[in-house]
Design a protein around this motif. Structure first.
Motif, PDB file in Angstrom:
ATOM      1  N   LEU A 450       0.920  -1.196   0.145  1.00 48.85           N
ATOM      2  CA  LEU A 450      -0.067   0.058  -0.006  1.00 48.85           C
ATOM      3  C   LEU A 450       0.792   1.288   0.016  1.00 48.85           C
ATOM      4  N   VAL A 451       0.672   2.008  -1.000  1.00 47.03           N
ATOM      5  CA  VAL A 451       1.720   3.105  -1.313  1.00 47.03           C
ATOM      6  C   VAL A 451       0.975   4.446  -0.490  1.00 47.03           C
ATOM      7  N   GLU A 452      -0.156   4.833  -0.806  1.00 43.56           N
ATOM      8  CA  GLU A 452      -1.094   6.004  -0.090  1.00 43.56           C
ATOM      9  C   GLU A 452      -2.441   5.780  -0.167  1.00 43.56           C
ATOM     10  N   ILE A 453      -2.877   6.482   0.798  1.00 39.33           N
ATOM     11  CA  ILE A 453      -4.566   6.426   1.077  1.00 39.33           C
ATOM     12  C   ILE A 453      -4.931   8.082   0.757  1.00 39.33           C
ATOM     13  N   MET A 454      -5.853   8.205  -0.176  1.00 37.72           N
ATOM     14  CA  MET A 454      -6.281   9.727  -0.044  1.00 37.72           C
ATOM     15  C   MET A 454      -7.771   9.544   0.139  1.00 37.72           C
ATOM     16  N   LYS A 455      -8.022  10.670   1.100  1.00 38.01           N
ATOM     17  CA  LYS A 455      -9.576  10.673   1.748  1.00 38.01           C
ATOM     18  C   LYS A 455     -10.332  11.871   1.407  1.00 38.01           C
ATOM     19  N   GLU A 456     -10.654  12.246   0.219  1.00 35.27           N
ATOM     20  CA  GLU A 456     -11.293  13.405   0.360  1.00 35.27           C
ATOM     21  C   GLU A 456     -12.863  13.054  -0.183  1.00 35.27           C
ATOM     22  N   HIS A 457     -13.161  12.206  -0.811  1.00 31.21           N
ATOM     23  CA  HIS A 457     -14.603  11.723  -1.186  1.00 31.21           C
ATOM     24  C   HIS A 457     -15.329  11.562   0.056  1.00 31.21           C
ATOM     25  N   LYS A 458     -16.751  11.906   0.044  1.00 33.27           N
ATOM     26  CA  LYS A 458     -17.558  11.566   1.179  1.00 33.27           C
ATOM     27  C   LYS A 458     -18.584  10.399   0.787  1.00 33.27           C
ATOM     28  N   ALA A 459     -18.357   9.818  -0.372  1.00 30.59           N
ATOM     29  CA  ALA A 459     -19.189   8.594  -0.747  1.00 30.59           C
ATOM     30  C   ALA A 459     -18.540   7.855  -1.629  1.00 30.59           C
ATOM     31  N   ALA A 460     -19.267   6.687  -2.059  1.00 25.91           N
ATOM     32  CA  ALA A 460     -18.507   5.712  -2.753  1.00 25.91           C
ATOM     33  C   ALA A 460     -17.823   6.141  -4.197  1.00 25.91           C
ATOM     34  N   VAL A 461     -16.821   5.694  -4.398  1.00 26.46           N
ATOM     35  CA  VAL A 461     -15.892   6.184  -5.901  1.00 26.46           C
ATOM     36  C   VAL A 461     -16.462   5.289  -6.870  1.00 26.46           C
ATOM     37  N   LEU A 487      -0.458  11.522  -8.556  1.00 26.50           N
ATOM     38  CA  LEU A 487      -0.124  10.136  -7.895  1.00 26.50           C
ATOM     39  C   LEU A 487       1.525  10.073  -7.730  1.00 26.50           C
ATOM     40  N   VAL A 488       2.177  11.537  -7.791  1.00 24.11           N
ATOM     41  CA  VAL A 488       3.637  11.506  -7.275  1.00 24.11           C
ATOM     42  C   VAL A 488       3.566  12.071  -5.890  1.00 24.11           C
ATOM     43  N   ARG A 489       2.702  13.276  -5.678  1.00 21.83           N
ATOM     44  CA  ARG A 489       2.977  13.575  -4.226  1.00 21.83           C
ATOM     45  C   ARG A 489       1.532  13.382  -3.582  1.00 21.83           C
ATOM     46  N   PHE A 490       0.554  12.588  -4.185  1.00 17.25           N
ATOM     47  CA  PHE A 490      -0.680  12.165  -3.318  1.00 17.25           C
ATOM     48  C   PHE A 490      -1.525  13.293  -2.905  1.00 17.25           C
ATOM     49  N   VAL A 491      -1.732  14.007  -3.532  1.00 20.78           N
ATOM     50  CA  VAL A 491      -2.551  15.470  -3.191  1.00 20.78           C
ATOM     51  C   VAL A 491      -3.466  15.670  -4.299  1.00 20.78           C
ATOM     52  N   SER A 492      -4.718  16.330  -3.920  1.00 18.60           N
ATOM     53  CA  SER A 492      -5.763  16.463  -4.751  1.00 18.60           C
ATOM     54  C   SER A 492      -5.316  17.939  -5.598  1.00 18.60           C
ATOM     55  N   LEU A 493      -5.176  17.962  -6.799  1.00 21.04           N
ATOM     56  CA  LEU A 493      -4.952  19.009  -7.797  1.00 21.04           C
ATOM     57  C   LEU A 493      -6.181  20.033  -8.183  1.00 21.04           C
ATOM     58  N   GLN A 494      -7.316  19.336  -8.243  1.00 15.06           N
ATOM     59  CA  GLN A 494      -8.697  19.895  -8.761  1.00 15.06           C
ATOM     60  C   GLN A 494      -9.837  19.184  -8.342  1.00 15.06           C
ATOM     61  N   ARG A 495     -10.849  19.817  -7.982  1.00  8.79           N
ATOM     62  CA  ARG A 495     -12.191  19.364  -7.552  1.00  8.79           C
ATOM     63  C   ARG A 495     -13.195  19.895  -8.912  1.00  8.79           C
ATOM     64  N   MET A 496     -13.877  19.128  -9.002  1.00  5.87           N
ATOM     65  CA  MET A 496     -15.008  19.449 -10.239  1.00  5.87           C
ATOM     66  C   MET A 496     -16.200  19.112  -9.628  1.00  5.87           C
ATOM     67  N   ILE A 497     -17.046  20.141  -9.087  1.00  5.10           N
ATOM     68  CA  ILE A 497     -18.274  19.763  -8.412  1.00  5.10           C
ATOM     69  C   ILE A 497     -19.666  20.035  -8.968  1.00  5.10           C
ATOM     70  N   ALA A 498     -20.518  19.105  -9.067  1.00  8.49           N
ATOM     71  CA  ALA A 498     -21.815  19.468  -9.652  1.00  8.49           C
ATOM     72  C   ALA A 498     -22.982  18.830  -8.957  1.00  8.49           C
ATOM     73  N   ASN A 499     -24.330  19.296  -9.271  1.00  6.79           N
ATOM     74  CA  ASN A 499     -25.265  18.782  -8.396  1.00  6.79           C
ATOM     75  C   ASN A 499     -25.663  17.423  -8.923  1.00  6.79           C
ATOM     76  N   THR A 500     -25.228  16.521  -8.886  1.00  6.64           N
ATOM     77  CA  THR A 500     -25.260  15.227  -9.313  1.00  6.64           C
ATOM     78  C   THR A 500     -24.654  14.247  -8.739  1.00  6.64           C
ATOM     79  N   LEU A 501     -24.729  12.758  -9.008  1.00 12.59           N
ATOM     80  CA  LEU A 501     -24.197  11.888  -8.276  1.00 12.59           C
ATOM     81  C   LEU A 501     -23.360  11.183  -9.691  1.00 12.59           C
TER      82      LEU A 501
END
Length: 620
Positions: A450-461, A487-501
């Motif tokens: 296991l290299v990294e865990i990224m935890k920003e989503h609040k529901a299923a991917v 996937l080098v530094r394991f941080v989020s670069l951008q977030r795209m948000i919409a009123n949808t699942l």
């Protein structure tokens, strides 16, 4: 098909893999002996036995629940299920013209069974549990003649009907604690039932077969025995076998010219049984419950359908079963096509992964993990392994030729692994889970890390797509957010948000833009650098868009969703160039092969559809 797509050119359908084995007596052999006819979702398929060529009949708005072919072969009839408190249609089809002869709407929620009279004069239909009525229709005038409650007061639910072989005015019905012979009184527009006397024997009848001279009827029961009823006297003649009954009940019967019976049981046993004792003379064990037996004249051709969505061919000489058609029996969750090839593809559904040959829709390999569900899969770029995401929190890696389990990653995610993708260098796996985490795994010569865990989503991917240089990926989630990860530094670069699942996301090949889709029925173009929305297109008039995939040259992409349509789009213009005739159920996945020649789509009824892709790849 909605008004907007009526004038759009249609995709050319090349083949369909699938068979709805749950429909009782759903597999039929046409009297001309040339076609096998069966339902898949809301579609009726006619498959020529000689060369496998398929034709498709569209007309139902929901899944087909019953099917029958008239004795002459001139007509076919099918009934459907529908939502509670809404009407369920019966369609009579003209076989020669492949058109709808009549659409009959009276039953509520579900049509349980349909049967034609011997001279094609009448059709009798049986409503489901919420309807409970029998209706007799005039085939020529397309009008209802009369109807009645299927069971007497206090009796259980009626499950099956069968018409007489010689008399247009006589038919039978059976179910839980009910077995009746009906007579049609045309002059008074009534049907009169007579209860069959079975003494102290209480049975639930699942199927009825009537002898050619109409002297006897044979009733298969949930208890695993067969009742022989004298049709003239309406009296029980015999019940057997007395020693070993058919396990999990008798689902289907077929009376042969010899007087012997073919019996299909709920345990998957197909037996040739004695006409006197009903004891099995020969038997064959098939996968899952037998639901259909279709035999031609003189029994030369015998086809059997099962709940496993399998169709078998048997000969009476050796009674050996040859598997001629396979399919998924539940919704196909994902499709994967190997990198830089179009010779085969893989699908996953419930507890198995299957590999198919593209040119001739044939199952090459099946990988099964009992009692587990595969949610997603992908081929590694070198083609040496299949990576798969499972609901038991595990990632499994298999060999694509042998199906051998090469690696298991335990406890990969809580709440199941829901999305997966492999890097182009074949050294890492990126997975998404039901808890919303994104994890990166390194593949080692003798294990994993296991290299990294990224935890920003609040529901299923719901989707993971990796950039071609393996340095970034995009994940779509049911929380209404798409995230671009480094996937080098394991941080989020951008977030795209919409009123949808969000259901899916895809990089354009130049990787400057991303397109997404979800429950808002829109296809949205996003800029990778600032996550701004560039363009929105209405992708569907009804229901979510569950899948999209883009060609390697980036000129076109394809979508599929709950409106049951597959649509091919021009990427630059943002309009639909071609549309596929409706699937039998919601489209769950769409994939275009690397040379743009084949488009594969799958649906919630287990069907896999192969289309000819309408646009050749660009020369640059």
């Amino acid at each position: 098909m909605d008004d907007e797509t009526l004038n759009i050119p249609q995709l050319e359908l090349e083949a369909v893999i699938g068979f709805n084995g749950y429909v009782p007596f759903g597999l039929r052999l046409h009297p001309d002996g040339k076609y096998l006819i069966y339902p898949l979702g809301s579609v009726i398929i006619l498959k020529r036995i000689e060369d496998g060529k398929q034709e498709f009949l569209h007309g139902h708005s929901n899944n087909v629940s019953c099917f029958s072919v008239s004795k002459s072969g001139s007509y076919m009839a099918s009934g459907q299920v529908n939502f509670m408190s809404t009407k369920a249609a019966v369609i009579i089809w003209n076989y020669a013209e492949r058109t709808i002869h009549a659409q009959l709407v009276l039953h509520k929620a579900k049509v349980e069974a349909v049967a034609f009279s011997p001279n094609d004069k009448y059709l009798v239909s049986l409503g489901g549990k919420d309807d409970g009525s029998i209706v007799v229709w005039n085939v020529q005038t397309k009008q209802a003649i009369c109807g009645s409650a299927a069971s007497a007061y206090g009796a259980g639910h009626c499950l099956t009907i069968q018409y007489s072989n010689t008399d247009d005015n006589i038919f039978t019905s059976g179910g839980s604690g009910t077995l009746r012979v009906w007579e049609l009184d045309l002059a008074n527009r009534k049907i009169w039932p007579t209860e069959c006397r079975t003494g102290k024997l209480a049975r639930t009848v699942k199927c009825i077969e009537i002898s050619e001279d109409d002297n006897f009827m044979f009733c298969g029961t949930t208890s695993g025995d067969i009742m022989k009823i004298n049709m003239k006297m309406k009296l029980l003649n015999h019940c057997g076998p007395t020693k070993v009954k058919y396990n999990l009940g008798v689902n289907v019967l077929k009376l042969l010219d010899s007087g012997d019976l073919l019996v299909g049981s709920g345990s998957g046993t197909l037996a040739l049984c004695c006409k006197k004792t009903f004891q099995a003379l020969r038997q064959q064990q098939l996968e899952k419950a037998v639901t259909s037996i279709a035999a031609g004249d003189l029994g030369e051709q015998l086809f059997v359908g099962t709940e496993a969505a399998h169709i078998y061919r048997l000969t009476f000489m050796d009674f050996e079963a040859e598997l001629i058609s396979t399919g998924h029996r539940s919704a196909v969750k994902d499709i994967a096509i190997p990198f830089a090839t179009s010779q085969l593809f893989a699908t996953c559904s419930e507890e198995d992964i299957r590999l198919w040959l593209v040119g001739r829709p044939k199952e090459l390999l099946r990988i099964t993990v009992t009692n587990m569900t595969c949610n997603a899969l992908d081929f590694m770029a070198d083609g040496h392994s299949i990576i798969s995401a499972w609901n038991d929190d595990k990632i499994r890696v298999f060999g694509p030729e042998s199906g051998r389990l090469m690696l298991t990653i335990d406890n990969a995610h809580r709440m199941g692994v829901t999305a997966i993708a492999g890097t182009r260098d074949c050294k890492r796996i990126v997975s998404g889970g039901g808890e919303g985490q994104v994890r990166v795994w390194e593949l080692l010569p003798h294990g994993h890390r296991l290299v990294e865990i990224m935890k920003e989503h609040k529901a299923a991917v719901s989707c993971v797509k990796i950039k071609s240089d393996d340095k970034e990926c995009v994940t779509a989630s049911l929380d209404g957010v798409c995230i671009i990860w480094d996937l080098v530094r394991f941080v989020s670069l951008q977030r795209m948000i919409a009123n949808t699942l969000f259901r899916t996301a895809c990089y354009h090949p130049d990787e400057h833009q991303i397109i997404t889709s979800g429950t808002d029925r829109k296809v949205t173009y996003w800029d990778v650098y600032d996550a701004s929305s560039i363009r929105e297109r209405e992708g569907s008039q009804s229901g979510a868009i569950n899948s999209l995939h883009i060609t390697q040259d980036g000129r076109h992409f394809v979508t599929g969703g709950d409106d049951k349509q597959v649509k091919v789009w021009d990427y630059m213009l943002g309009n639909v160039t071609h549309v596929g005739v409706p699937h039998g159920a919601s489209v769950t996945c769409t994939r275009i092969c690397s040379n743009n020649r084949i488009l594969v789509s799958s649906s919630a009824d287990g069907g896999i559809w192969r289309w000819k892709f309408p646009h050749p790849p660009s020369s640059y």
